[in-house]
Design an enzyme around this catalytic site. Structure first.
Site, PDB file in Angstrom:
ATOM      1  N   LYS A   1     -39.297  70.534  16.463  1.00  0.00           N
ATOM      2  CA  LYS A   1     -40.285  70.332  17.531  1.00  0.00           C
ATOM      3  C   LYS A   1     -41.370  71.386  17.360  1.00  0.00           C
ATOM      4  O   LYS A   1     -41.067  72.574  17.224  1.00  0.00           O
ATOM      5  CB  LYS A   1     -39.656  70.441  18.913  1.00  0.00           C
ATOM      6  CG  LYS A   1     -40.640  70.119  20.046  1.00  0.00           C
ATOM      7  CD  LYS A   1     -39.917  70.024  21.386  1.00  0.00           C
ATOM      8  CE  LYS A   1     -40.864  69.475  22.463  1.00  0.00           C
ATOM      9  NZ  LYS A   1     -41.850  70.469  22.915  1.00  0.00           N
TER      10      LYS A   1
ATOM     11  N   ARG B   1     -41.727  67.582  31.803  1.00  0.00           N
ATOM     12  CA  ARG B   1     -41.949  67.785  33.237  1.00  0.00           C
ATOM     13  C   ARG B   1     -42.099  66.469  33.990  1.00  0.00           C
ATOM     14  O   ARG B   1     -41.735  66.378  35.166  1.00  0.00           O
ATOM     15  CB  ARG B   1     -43.189  68.658  33.427  1.00  0.00           C
ATOM     16  CG  ARG B   1     -43.015  70.094  32.927  1.00  0.00           C
ATOM     17  CD  ARG B   1     -44.328  70.854  32.958  1.00  0.00           C
ATOM     18  NE  ARG B   1     -45.323  70.226  32.093  1.00  0.00           N
ATOM     19  CZ  ARG B   1     -46.637  70.327  32.263  1.00  0.00           C
ATOM     20  NH1 ARG B   1     -47.113  71.044  33.271  1.00  0.00           N
ATOM     21  NH2 ARG B   1     -47.466  69.731  31.444  1.00  0.00           N
TER      22      ARG B   1
ATOM     23  N   GLU C   1     -37.581  75.437  28.964  1.00  0.00           N
ATOM     24  CA  GLU C   1     -37.029  76.738  29.322  1.00  0.00           C
ATOM     25  C   GLU C   1     -37.241  76.994  30.809  1.00  0.00           C
ATOM     26  O   GLU C   1     -38.344  76.868  31.333  1.00  0.00           O
ATOM     27  CB  GLU C   1     -37.693  77.847  28.502  1.00  0.00           C
ATOM     28  CG  GLU C   1     -37.107  79.220  28.765  1.00  0.00           C
ATOM     29  CD  GLU C   1     -37.890  80.325  28.093  1.00  0.00           C
ATOM     30  OE1 GLU C   1     -37.360  81.455  28.047  1.00  0.00           O
ATOM     31  OE2 GLU C   1     -39.016  80.077  27.627  1.00  0.00           O
TER      32      GLU C   1
ATOM     33  N   GLU D   1     -47.698  65.725  28.574  1.00  0.00           N
ATOM     34  CA  GLU D   1     -48.544  65.128  29.619  1.00  0.00           C
ATOM     35  C   GLU D   1     -48.200  63.656  29.879  1.00  0.00           C
ATOM     36  O   GLU D   1     -49.076  62.847  30.201  1.00  0.00           O
ATOM     37  CB  GLU D   1     -50.020  65.287  29.240  1.00  0.00           C
ATOM     38  CG  GLU D   1     -50.949  65.481  30.422  1.00  0.00           C
ATOM     39  CD  GLU D   1     -50.690  66.739  31.246  1.00  0.00           C
ATOM     40  OE1 GLU D   1     -51.058  66.738  32.424  1.00  0.00           O
ATOM     41  OE2 GLU D   1     -50.107  67.724  30.721  1.00  0.00           O
TER      42      GLU D   1
ATOM     43  N   CYS E   1     -42.548  76.883  21.318  1.00  0.00           N
ATOM     44  CA  CYS E   1     -42.533  77.663  22.553  1.00  0.00           C
ATOM     45  C   CYS E   1     -43.788  78.539  22.653  1.00  0.00           C
ATOM     46  O   CYS E   1     -44.088  79.301  21.728  1.00  0.00           O
ATOM     47  CB  CYS E   1     -41.282  78.537  22.614  1.00  0.00           C
ATOM     48  SG  CYS E   1     -41.210  79.556  24.107  1.00  0.00           S
TER      49      CYS E   1
END
Length: 317
Positions: free
Chosen positions: A142, A227, A12, A204, A101
């Protein structure tokens, strides 16, 4: 490294249509998952689905042809199921359900990771969606390890499997743990051992070494990358064929990204997108930090373009 599926995570406010497009232009992902479409009591109009997943208008694929699965977030089984059916009518090839989330606003309205305190509801939402869409449409889930703690992780996983989910992606932290390192990949392994559906590990994974350790500790072959993919657009290439990312590969991606996003928001918003990406890239490359210093006061994206061009020319010289 063993044969594996690599998936671009929904993020998001970070991995929207434009970032998905840019990342899949340069890296081979098996599929992407859209940012979540939030469902709260209404059958949403098509424009909402198109807003969060514009790829629906292009056969649910990115510019490079990577499939995009549509993610829904909600707690009302009937309403989520109705919206899943609508998404399929609009061309979604698969439905992913978000029980991970950690956003406070979402959790306050009984969405995301807070639902992991109610395994029966997680099961009910998943089962309702599975019943509402054709058998040819994959339904996946998820989730995180839990909300405040991970005591119900196995119950949630078993419930998801019993509801008919085709696979389960697990982010290796609870909501309380947020995004603070480490991710508990071994606890994803505990989940993998109690279900027969595939489990995809997430959390991670910034480097090929992280990916290998995640596979070893979780026992999962398939990985979802979030990320880490933004911080290194060629991470999936490194995982597939050992290709190391070079700084000279980065400026052309940023230049094309800037050209793509100009006009999609205010000047300040567009400029902020480029700065946000450079903030991730500087984890690995000091050149990204230097470039960010040059443009950090710019709010006009057109004024940024010469700096990106200069960076591109410098590495091409």
């Amino acid at each position: 490294m063993a044969a594996m599926k690599l998936i671009l995570a929904p993020m998001e406010g970070l991995a929207d249509f434009w970032v998905r497009q840019a990342l899949t232009d340069v890296g081979h992902y098996d599929w992407c998952v859209s940012e979540f479409v939030r469902v709260s009591g209404l059958l949403l109009p098509p424009k909402v689905f198109y807003r969060w997943c514009p790829e629906l208008k292009n056969g649910s694929r990115t510019r490079a042809g990577t499939p995009v699965h549509l993610q829904l977030l909600g707690s009302d089984p009937a309403c989520v199921a109705e919206n899943a059916a609508r998404a399929v009518e609009l061309g979604a090839p698969a439905i992913d359900l978000n029980f991970g989330c950690p956003a406070k606003t979402v959790n306050r309205h009984r969405g995301g990771a807070v639902l992991l305190d109610e395994p029966e509801l997680v099961h009910a939402v998943t089962a309702a969606v599975r019943r509402a869409v054709p058998p040819s449409i994959t339904v996946s889930v998820k989730m995180r390890l839990g909300n405040e703690e991970d005591a119900l992780a196995l119950d949630n996983a078993r419930g998801v499997e019993a509801a008919g989910a085709a696979w389960l992606t697990v982010h290796g932290r609870t909501k309380r743990q947020g995004y603070r390192p480490p991710a508990y990949w071994d606890r994803i392994g505990h989940i993998r051992q109690v279900v027969s559906i595939p489990v995809i590990a997430n959390g991670e994974i910034w480097t090929p070494e992280d990916a290998r350790r995640c596979q070893q500790e979780s026992g999962c072959v398939d990985l979802m990358i979030g990320r880490g993919a933004v911080a290194d657009p060629w991470l999936v290439s490194a995982l597939r064929d050992g290709r190391a990312t070079r700084w000279e590969d980065i400026p052309p991606v940023l230049s094309r990204f800037l050209a793509d996003v100009i006009g999609t928001g205010t000047d300040a918003q567009v400029a902020g997108r480029v700065k946000q990406w450079l903030s991730y890239l500087r984890r690995q490359w000091p050149q990204a930090g230097a470039l960010l210093e040059q443009i950090k006061r710019e709010s006009d994206p057109l004024a940024m373009a010469p700096f990106l061009s200069a960076a591109q020319q410098a590495v091409s010289a």
